[in-house]
Scaffold this motif. Sequence first.
Motif, short mmCIF file in Angstrom:
data_model
loop_
_atom_site.label_atom_id
_atom_site.label_comp_id
_atom_site.label_asym_id
_atom_site.label_seq_id
_atom_site.Cartn_x
_atom_site.Cartn_y
_atom_site.Cartn_z
N ASP A 115 0.84 -1.21 0.00
CA ASP A 115 0.00 0.00 0.00
C ASP A 115 0.87 1.26 0.00
O ASP A 115 0.58 2.24 -0.68
N SER A 153 -3.85 -8.03 -7.67
CA SER A 153 -4.95 -8.67 -6.95
C SER A 153 -5.26 -7.92 -5.66
O SER A 153 -6.10 -8.36 -4.89
N ARG A 154 -4.59 -6.77 -5.42
CA ARG A 154 -4.71 -6.19 -4.08
C ARG A 154 -4.62 -4.66 -4.04
O ARG A 154 -4.53 -4.10 -2.95
N LEU A 155 -4.65 -3.99 -5.15
CA LEU A 155 -4.54 -2.52 -5.13
C LEU A 155 -5.73 -1.91 -4.38
O LEU A 155 -6.85 -2.39 -4.48
N ARG A 156 -5.45 -0.82 -3.65
CA ARG A 156 -6.54 -0.07 -3.01
C ARG A 156 -7.35 0.60 -4.12
O ARG A 156 -6.80 1.36 -4.92
N PRO A 157 -8.68 0.32 -4.19
CA PRO A 157 -9.47 0.81 -5.33
C PRO A 157 -9.39 2.32 -5.51
O PRO A 157 -9.42 2.81 -6.64
N ARG A 162 -13.75 -5.31 -8.36
CA ARG A 162 -12.97 -4.96 -7.18
C ARG A 162 -12.45 -3.53 -7.27
O ARG A 162 -12.48 -2.78 -6.29
N LEU A 163 -11.99 -3.12 -8.45
CA LEU A 163 -11.40 -1.79 -8.59
C LEU A 163 -12.40 -0.76 -9.11
O LEU A 163 -12.05 0.40 -9.27
#
Lengths: 503, 253
Positions: free
Chosen positions: A414, A433-437, A470-471
């Motif tokens: 992050d 698979s994990r970026l903060r939207p 997700r994003l």
Amino acid sequence: MTGLGSGRARGTARARQAGEEVRLLTGWGRAGWTAATVAVPADGAEAEKAVRRTAETGGTILPRGLGRSYGDAAQNAGGTVVDLTRCDRIVSFDAAGGLLRAEAGLSIGALLRWSIPRGWFVPVTPGTRHVTLGGALAADVHGKNHHRDGSFARFVRSFRIAAPAGTAEITPEGDPDAFWATAGGMGLTGVVIEVTLELIPIETAFMSVDTERAPDIGTCMEMLARGDGRYRYSVAWVDCLHRSRRGTLGRSVLTRANHAGEDDLSQSGVKVADPLAFSPREVVRLPLAPPARLVSRTGAALFNELWYRRAPRRREGEIQPVGTYFHPLDAVGSWNLAYGPPGFTQYQFVVPNGSEDVVGRAVSLLADRRMPSLLAVLKRFGPGDPSPLAFPAPGWTLALDLPLGIEGLSRLLDEIDVMVADAGGRVYLAKDSRLRPGLVERMYPRLDEWRSVRRRMDPGGVLVSDLGRRLGLCGAPQPSAGRAAAAGAGAAAGAGALAGSQR
Amino acid sequence: MIDGTGMPQSAVLLGGTSEIGLAIAEELASRRLERLLLAGRNQRGLDEARDRLLRAGIGNAVTATCDVTRASDVSALPAVALEALGVVDLLVVAVGDLGTADLTELDTDRVFEMFAANTGGPAAAMIGFAATMVRQGYGRIVVLSSVAGLRVRRANFVYGAGKAGLDGFSLGLAEALEGTGVGVTLVRPGFVRTRMTAGLPEAPLSCEASQVAQAVVRALEQRSGVVYVPSALQPAFGILRLLPRSLFAKVTR
């Protein structure tokens, strides 16, 4: 009352057709698993029909190739996924211009087996040859020649796409918006059925490789920037764990290459019966998923040490088969299983020229927090292409595999995300698979432009992926199965019990 | 969606005023949680909890009144949640009624009520949400069990028996959901210092609600099926469960 029903087939957005089944899907990183109805069309016409049927019945659909996106780009929970790997025929080849027409499910590996003996190579290949042409276009993949040649879509002359708004042949001249929204559009503009790709001629199936070592990341970047003009292909492998006694970080091995001509082969004394023979093999394969992660901090440090020590300080003109140079990891089948049950992520970002310090800071953070990363890949990008969702931009990209579930990893990534966004860079959607939207609009400032083209091609929002949900790539969340379920259970007493304010 | 690190974007907290549940919600809000539905019996308590979470920076929190001991409330909840959240990535079941173990206070109604609150209601809610999540193709259920259910003791035998039922139900449901993309994480805390346990003699290895919340986030990251809080309770109960009944009664009195 709602029931679980018999088995998991019930309750998907629409009635299943023959040959479809509900399956759990995941990405190459094996991090998140979601269930979808998988359809495997035998040809383009069947794929087109699946898109039309889904649009008519109010479901959602997404194309999928060989599943080599690391994250959730090729998953559509609760909807339909069209697996295109059976659509893998070569339609035609024009040897005069090197123009190949093939179905979108053809893999680069299969294509190379056909084309190399005939003296042709793909213009761009990612680090694995197990990707389909459709997937390569959807992620607009790049290779070790990006600094010189750009990414995959630049060599695509046209493609046929089944979009909910209709099926069409798209060229960059005829409909540049649709072309460049699909290139890098992560499959969210339609199902690409056929692709016309420009191949490049080669004399041999070998590369002439120069190898050099750099003591730290700064020197490595200088060497890359200085010498890249002499090479069509250029990449550096960086050790993100080792810190020298003088405190320097990021010792690296640069491997840069050009296609070897027949002269190069004879000069180097390499004797081959057929200079265009291509028979890459898997050396080993992980037979099944181990119960625990095989990648540890010590193991990664040891591996990196061996990799660095093995490389010569400097070696010029080494002759390597193309498979060895471009796709070293393909020699180990299912290597992704080694990361164990929580899976792993490949974290890849790009920052513009002038933000070299962000690369250095990222490497230093990873080393300080002792994240067990195997070799990271560092590469210089040339100009990006016109796609609104293009990942490459002139600058530097760093990619590294990290096992998920490690304490502190999420917050560290992050932190690096913010540094990258502040520098005007971005992370690669095909790997994420994990970026903060909240960061995606900053990293992809032309997202709205892409959305409006997408709305023209898919007005009803039929194309949906877990990545997109997700994003928020396509706008507000659009739960396909969720809507149906709400209607079904809405008759239950007390459904209006929602109280309080919604902000 | 649930991201690659196991972090949800939308969640339902059943037991919307539960201190452990809210600690979990806060921890998740510091990661990827954007939308939350608080469901519970006490509307004023829910409102206060919602306001606190909104101040803590969660994007969107709403409330729904739901008495977990009423079948009609429980069966309506998944639809209410879908309406409010769009999708339900995560259900946290954090309801419980410590009630009483005093024979002079226990009667038919009280035992019915306690089992409804500790076992029947939560289990029914899990089935309802499991069906929703199977349709979604993914989802996760975190259920707060208790080590009290691992071996029932005199001091809280009705509560403990109820948790034992819920614990077994959750393990079975987890197996039944294999292959659907829906997972269950069973949390077995020991003595947690909250309103519910205020005034009770503290047991060894007791902890705070925030520790449970951190353990839950770790479990989601690891995709763990069962987690003890603190983790030392796992070996401790491995031994306690094997003790002869008379000795167990003496040790845990």
